[in-house]
Design a protein around this motif. Structure first.
Motif: not given
Length: 192
Positions: A76, A105, A108, A111, A148-149, A152-153
């Motif tokens: 990150q 991303i 996974k 994220s 899903e992508i 996740r946020v």
């Protein structure tokens, strides 16, 4: 590669048969604490310097991130550094960064929260091109993967990121999308 650790990591990356072999060889270097971070930094630098995108580096980074959360944090930070210098990257490096980020991303490994350092209200025209490529790559996946992508946020307290992505996608991306990508954009927007 200005340190002994970076040179060693680079040599292993370049000489390994595949990402599994690379992981094993890098683990044998017995790097300590801060030295371990160099694995991710060198892998990201190598991924960007390729003439064309090489998924090998994505696999190496993914393997280390799956091994320890510390590598996820390092990934990150390394990607944040690259996102801050988008204006200075060559077109080839921008293309490789787009594909690397999209692959990490989508798999996974990281994220969409990695984009929280981006102020979508103040991005330049070169940055618009980069993020259009990134979001188009993400939206070209199946509906389930897109859910899903972007899902996740959803539970995270990142309202400025979510709002920035919404505005960006509606303003810059929507006019260029057709078919399944447009449908997936609507799915993504519902996730926020």
């Amino acid at each position: 590669m200005n340190t002994e650790v970076r040179r060693n990591v680079f040599c292993v990356l370049m000489s390994s048969e595949d990402f599994e072999h690379c992981f094993e060889q890098l683990m044998k270097l017995n790097l300590k604490d801060k030295q371990e971070r160099e694995i991710i930094h060198v892998a990201v630098l190598c991924a960007l310097k390729c003439k064309t995108y090489n998924p090998y580096y994505t696999s190496v980074i993914g393997k280390f991130c799956g091994f320890s959360k510390n590598y996820q944090v390092t990934t990150q930070f390394s990607l944040w550094d690259r996102l801050k210098e988008l204006q200075s990257l060559s077109p080839a490096k921008l293309s490789n960064l787009t594909k690397l980020l999209a692959a990490l991303i989508t798999s996974k490994t990281i994220s969409l929260a990695v984009l929280k350092v981006v102020n979508f209200a103040e991005i330049g025209s070169d940055d618009v091109t980069f993020f259009k490529g990134l979001f188009t790559a993400l939206l070209s996946n199946s509906e389930g993967v897109v859910t899903e992508i972007f899902g996740r946020v959803q539970p995270l307290p990142l309202d400025s990121l979510k709002n920035g992505m919404k505005v960006f996608m509606k303003h810059f991306l929507k006019p260029d999308l057709t078919g399944s990508e447009l449908k997936n954009m609507k799915i993504a927007l519902k996730c926020f």
